[in-house]
Scaffold this active site. Structure first.
Site, PDB file in Angstrom:
ATOM      1  N   THR A  66      -2.226   2.530  -8.000  1.00 26.80           N
ATOM      2  CA  THR A  66      -3.372   3.190  -8.617  1.00 26.80           C
ATOM      3  C   THR A  66      -2.935   4.202  -9.661  1.00 26.80           C
ATOM      4  OG1 THR A  66      -4.688   2.893  -6.601  1.00 26.80           O
ATOM      5  CG2 THR A  66      -5.410   4.590  -8.141  1.00 26.80           C
ATOM      6  N   SER A  94       0.829  -1.196   0.000  1.00 26.95           N
ATOM      7  CA  SER A  94       0.000   0.000   0.000  1.00 26.95           C
ATOM      8  C   SER A  94       0.868   1.253   0.000  1.00 26.95           C
ATOM      9  CB  SER A  94      -0.902  -0.005   1.242  1.00 26.95           C
ATOM     10  OG  SER A  94      -1.699   1.151   1.272  1.00 26.95           O
ATOM     11  N   GLY A  95       0.562   2.186  -0.911  1.00 27.53           N
ATOM     12  CA  GLY A  95       1.333   3.415  -1.030  1.00 27.53           C
ATOM     13  C   GLY A  95       2.471   3.335  -2.009  1.00 27.53           C
ATOM     14  N   GLY A 128      -2.433  -3.457  -1.881  1.00 28.89           N
ATOM     15  CA  GLY A 128      -1.121  -4.020  -1.612  1.00 28.89           C
ATOM     16  C   GLY A 128      -1.053  -4.660  -0.237  1.00 28.89           C
ATOM     17  N   GLU A 146      -0.502  -5.269   3.506  1.00 29.41           N
ATOM     18  CA  GLU A 146      -0.741  -4.317   4.585  1.00 29.41           C
ATOM     19  C   GLU A 146      -0.332  -4.909   5.930  1.00 29.41           C
ATOM     20  OE1 GLU A 146      -4.350  -1.423   3.108  1.00 29.41           O
ATOM     21  OE2 GLU A 146      -4.705  -2.823   4.745  1.00 29.41           O
ATOM     22  N   ASN A 173      -0.959   5.706   2.969  1.00 28.10           N
ATOM     23  CA  ASN A 173      -1.252   6.170   1.607  1.00 28.10           C
ATOM     24  C   ASN A 173      -2.429   7.136   1.687  1.00 28.10           C
ATOM     25  OD1 ASN A 173      -1.663   6.528  -1.095  1.00 28.10           O
ATOM     26  ND2 ASN A 173      -2.097   4.385  -1.563  1.00 28.10           N
ATOM     27  N   SER A 180      -5.480   5.524  -0.709  1.00 30.56           N
ATOM     28  CA  SER A 180      -5.336   4.067  -0.693  1.00 30.56           C
ATOM     29  C   SER A 180      -6.593   3.399  -1.232  1.00 30.56           C
ATOM     30  CB  SER A 180      -5.070   3.599   0.743  1.00 30.56           C
ATOM     31  OG  SER A 180      -5.007   2.189   0.802  1.00 30.56           O
ATOM     32  N   SER A 181      -6.398   2.436  -2.106  1.00 32.91           N
ATOM     33  CA  SER A 181      -7.525   1.647  -2.611  1.00 32.91           C
ATOM     34  C   SER A 181      -7.981   0.687  -1.518  1.00 32.91           C
ATOM     35  CB  SER A 181      -7.115   0.865  -3.860  1.00 32.91           C
ATOM     36  OG  SER A 181      -6.753   1.722  -4.909  1.00 32.91           O
TER      37      SER A 181
END
Length: 1025
Positions: free
Chosen positions: A116, A111-112, A405, A407, A163, A166-167
């Protein structure tokens, strides 16, 4: 221009490090990190590992994108330009278009790491290079593809500590392309929305962007209609992130602007204004629902204590925004309806804890259904329309995977467990496709190979998804077991089944590990590192239970959009149904289907790396990045690529594509085998040193070999295409020629048949045409064939002339002059005057007639004799009494005499004395009206216009205008000059330079015609019959 012609070697000098990790002199972790660090410091955030792209998030805007960059990469091979996302997108697009194979781009990382943003740039590239002809349908699909990202980010992304965008869901998008390579449709698959974020967020994090955009971006009137305040801190669900912004790079990236952008994107996609308004109302209802609190009421008299809502107005707001009855909303919040064994319905009241649980479950479920509806709505608009494989050819697909991603949070729950399981599955796919399958294929094909050791995470995936003994199976069993099964009991079961598993541990199994708590935590050693999970609410989240009361309530909403989100609400409460699948099982099934889908396509990988935990631009934390490089298996990937081959193809397919580049293989080879033919082809190009021959496949070590073959093929393809086009066009021309000959033969014989049939029909119909007195007047001409239309027109004209000839032959010679005059009158008046005396006999000289002029006929005869002796005229054309008006507005009785030489104005009161004589050739024009009146204006050169009305006729008001017009027109035609005749109800006249208008007014009481003058205009007062 110079920059566009530079290759990768010219644009990637040694000062930027190696553009491909495969080119490193020594392959160690230190050399890998040194090259990564050097390129990052030089803003070279992309580096290859063969065809795999490694991307480092710069946390700042770099001038690497846009139309100019797209133009540099469009149509180029992967190694012709420096590493870039555009190069990977172009490679996937070319592979799909060139080989008609489905491809996919898998974007992975924690993540981050920038997944995306990478997917956005890939979509922008595909949209930019497709549809050069600007087809409207393709442009529509491209607009939806580009704008869907903005909408899905609003409803599925949130700010986290790792992030800022973040998605919180997984997204896989399939883009359908036609045979020309233009996008014609698409489909979005979403995975595991983190709906628990609706209720609660960690410190420093926010709820989903959509809530803050609604509050901060809506107009005041709209907020008032939804009973909202602009401050997010007033609502329990958004209070945590009220002071945070969604932007990180640009302070102007505010919720207000994002709200406008999302609204515009929804309109571009095809959401109606009613749908957008309904979405906003649902979001507002969720916010109000989060503020509902419950209180226990005290006992009062005979009534027992119960449960009530602390602020009743919030229930009103929820009911209004969801278009449901208020009493049903309140009942659903305070109680639930259950069916007993005898199908009897019982209403069971909630405790405060149960009501709070039901409220939160409803809020989560409503938001999840809303998100799923948005995705389904985009899919319904974006799907390919009117596609028939038999007509349009088979569509090919490019898939783009942008999924959450890996986590590791301070407290990791069921959502993090599913997210990390997803990443394990994707890593397993990467291992199988890039590492394991590649080495197995070398051994199977008999290629000399040095085995590369790598970590296979299959045992971790099995720990999670193994039937009956896996963590998900044990969790499902705990959810389905009758009786009170707590999260602690679930953890004890896990410890029992996996106490000897090398990748599982808990505080019960490791009492000395104080980083975990007894009865709460367990740890999994993931490929990306150890993660400690808290089992609190694992069972609850896996059940994902919502009382049926809420489903029925929302299904019966008056809002059709909200109603459509709850089809399961129509189910009767007494109906017995199968136990629904748990959230974990649904997610596992979707992951299995996703991996199978990706494995069926030709994959392209983008491995994203997060440079530091603080999201600071320009800083690369070596220890943090080293950990990511290790668990992503990038070093093993480099070893495989250095020892392996860039491409491999079966011999028949290789020959099918490149056989035209060699004289020994084109069009078909005569060698002993396909392998021998491939060897001859490579020897002709001098490429035999860069390949290896397997049992059934050719292995090519360097991508430049493929580039060389592709360039040779590209030079020859136009020549081959021209040859094929020439042969095919010749075949088509000969086929068309034979077809046209047959068509013309059929047409010729058919025309003959139609002509003969038509002529026979004409002959039959005109057999009686010679019989008087009609001479075929009532015969109906049959419609002719198109080819005979000119012939029939000529025949019709000839028939009319013949019939006229037959009629004229029977007319006495004495009547011929009258007939010619009537014909001339009909032609001059052109149908503008309906009644012009055609039906009666024309006497011409009415002043000599004893009937019309009983008292003056003798006097007129004497005057006529004198004028004949004086002027020597040959014949009298026309004579009549008239009423005339002069320029002094006085009207008098006069007589007009037309001879073949002069026009005479006579005074009947003075023995028809000549008052004015005008040469007849000076009369150039006549003006009459369209009615029954006898007004006529004579226009002569250099003379005043003469305005008269024919009268004193027998019978009274006899129509003689047509006679006058016809006689004068026929006389002028005989002299070879033209007489103009104008028909108008308002006639302009000129008398001594003064211009006036003459009109006619019909009056029933008028005894005789006469003129009057008003406002400088003359009016003939005509008696009404």
């Amino acid at each position: 221009i110079l920059a566009s012609n530079l290759g990768m070697e010219d644009m990637e000098g040694p000062e930027y490090g190696k553009p491909d990790f495969v080119l490193l002199d020594q392959l160690t972790m230190e050399d890998f990190m040194k090259n990564l660090q050097l390129r990052f410091e030089k803003n070279r955030i992309y580096t290859y590992i063969g065809e795999v792209l490694v991307s480092v998030n710069p946390y700042q805007e770099l001038p690497l994108y846009g139309p100019e960059a797209i133009a540099r990469y469009q149509g180029r091979e992967l190694y012709e330009r420096p590493p870039h996302l555009y190069a990977v997108a172009n490679a996937a697009y070319k592979a799909m278009k060139r080989r008609s194979r489905d491809t996919c781009i898998v974007i992975s990382g924690e993540s981050g790491a920038g997944k995306t943003e990478a997917s956005k740039h890939i979509m922008q590239y595909i949209a930019a290079v497709t549809n050069p002809s600007r087809r409207a349908e393709v442009e529509r699909v491209k607009d939806i593809l580009l704008n869907s990202t903005c909408v899905l980010e609003a409803f599925g992304n949130a700010r986290t500590n790792r992030n800022h965008n973040s998605s919180r869901f997984g997204k896989y998008m399939d883009i359908n392309f036609d045979f020309k390579g233009d996008p014609v449709g698409g489909h979005i698959h979403s995975y595991l929305l983190e709906k628990s974020r609706v209720l609660k967020q960690h410190v420093g994090e926010r709820n989903f962007h959509a809530f803050y955009q609604l509050l901060r971006g809506s107009e005041e009137q709209k907020l008032q209609e939804m009973h909202l305040e602009r401050n997010p801190a007033l609502y329990n669900f958004t209070r945590q992130g009220a002071g945070l912004n969604m932007g990180v790079h640009n302070v102007m990236d505010s919720d207000e602007k994002s709200h406008r952008a999302v609204t515009e994107a929804m309109a571009v996609i095809g959401f109606s204004s009613e749908e957008v308004a309904s979405v906003h109302r649902i979001l507002a209802a969720i916010l109000h629902m989060g503020n509902i609190e419950f209180v226990e009421t005290e006992e009062n008299g005979l009534q027992k204590g119960g449960l009530a809502v602390a602020e009743a107005a919030l229930v009103d707001h929820v009911a209004e925004l969801t278009a449901t009855p208020r009493d049903l909303v309140l009942r659903s919040l305070l109680a639930r309806t259950v069916a007993s064994g005898g199908r009897e319905l019982i209403e069971k009241g909630h405790t405060v804890a149960e009501a709070s649980y039901a409220r939160d479950a409803c809020a989560k479920a409503v938001y999840q259904r809303l998100f799923e509806w948005v995705v389904d709505r985009i899919n319904s608009i974006m799907e390919a329309r009117d596609r028939d494989p038999r007509r349009d050819g088979k569509d090919t697909v490019i898939g783009v995977l942008d999924i959450y991603g890996f986590e590791v949070l301070p407290v990791n729950s069921f959502e993090q467990f599913c997210i990390n399981y997803c990443n394990e599955k994707l890593q397993q796919l990467f291992v199988q496709l890039i590492l394991k399958q590649e080495q197995e294929e070398y051994e199977r094909e008999g290629i000399a190979w040095q085995s590369v050791e790598y970590f296979n995470n299959a045992t971790i995936v099995e720990l999670v998804e193994r039937p009956h003994r896996g963590i998900l199976a044990i969790l499902d069993e705990a959810c389905s077991t009758a009786g009170p099964v707590t999260d602690r009991i679930f953890l004890q079961t896990l410890d029992t089944h996996h106490r000897h598993h090398p990748h599982y541990s808990s505080r019960q199994l490791c009492p000395t590990d104080k980083t975990m708590e007894f009865g709460r935590d367990f740890r999994i050693k993931h490929y990306a590192g150890d993660v400690t999970y808290s089992v609190e609410r694992f069972i609850d989240k896996n059940r994902d239970f919502l009382f049926q009361d809420f489903k029925r309530l929302l299904y019966n909403s008056a809002d059709p959009i909200l109603r459509a989100m709850w089809p399961d609400g129509q189910q009767d409460i007494t109906e017995v149904t199968k136990r629904p699948l748990t959230a974990g099982t649904l997610f596992k099934n979707s992951m299995v289907a996703l991996v199978e889908n990706l494995a069926s396509k030709e994959p392209f990988y983008v491995r994203c790396i997060k440079p530091n935990e603080d999201k600071v631009p320009g800083r690369l934390d070596e220890d943090h990045c080293r950990h990511q490089v290790a668990y992503l298996g990038l070093l093993e990937n480099v070893r495989v690529r250095r020892a392996g081959f860039a491409s491999r193809q079966p011999y028949p397919r290789f020959l099918l594509r490149y056989k035209m580049t060699c004289e020994y293989t084109w069009p078909n080879h005569l060698l002993g085998s396909d392998r021998a033919a491939v060897s001859a082809l490579l020897e002709q190009h001098g490429l035999q040193g860069d390949v290896a021959f397997g049992h059934s496949k050719l292995f090519i070590r360097s991508p430049r070999t493929l580039v060389t073959l592709e360039q040779s093929r590209a030079r020859l393809i136009p020549i081959i295409v021209l040859l094929l086009q020439k042969a095919w066009r010749g075949t088509l021309a000969r086929w068309r020629c034979r077809r046209l000959k047959a068509i013309y033969t059929i047409m010729r014989w058919f025309r003959r048949h139609k002509v003969r049939a038509h002529l026979a029909e004409l002959q039959q119909r005109f057999q009686a045409a010679r019989h008087p007195p009609l001479y075929g007047r009532d015969i109906v001409w049959p419609p002719p064939p198109a080819v005979l239309q000119p012939f029939q027109d000529t025949c019709h004209a000839l028939f009319c002339r013949w019939r006229a000839r037959q009629l004229v032959k029977n007319i006495p010679p004495s009547d011929m002059a009258q007939i010619k005059a009537k014909v001339a009158a009909m032609g001059a008046l052109q149908g503008l005057r309906q009644d012009w005396g055609c039906q009666r006999a024309w006497a011409r000289d009415y002043l000599s007639s004893g009937t019309d002029n009983p008292t003056g006929a003798r006097l007129f005869a004497e005057r006529l004799k004198a004028l004949r002796e004086k002027d020597g005229f040959g014949a009298v054309l026309f004579s009549s009494h008239v009423r005339k008006v002069n320029r002094f507005r006085k009207s008098r009785d006069r007589a007009l005499l037309f001879t073949d030489r002069h026009l005479y104005k006579l005074d009947p009161g003075r023995q028809y004395r000549v008052m004015r004589a005008v040469p007849l050739e000076a009369v150039t024009r006549l003006s009459v009206t369209s009615g029954r009146d006898q007004l006529v204006v004579l226009h002569a050169r250099n003379q005043d216009d003469l305005v008269v009305c024919l009268h004193r006729s027998q019978p009274t008001l006899d129509n003689r205008i047509g006679e006058l017009v016809g006689i004068l027109a026929a006389h002028c035609q005989g002299e070879g000059r033209n007489l103009e005749v104008h028909v108008s109800d308002c006639i302009p006249v000129s008398q001594r330079g003064a211009r006036r208008l003459v009109s006619v007014e019909t009056r029933p009481e008028q005894p005789e015609p006469d003129f009057c003058c008003s406002h400088g205009a003359f009016t003939l007062l005509w008696p009404s019959p």
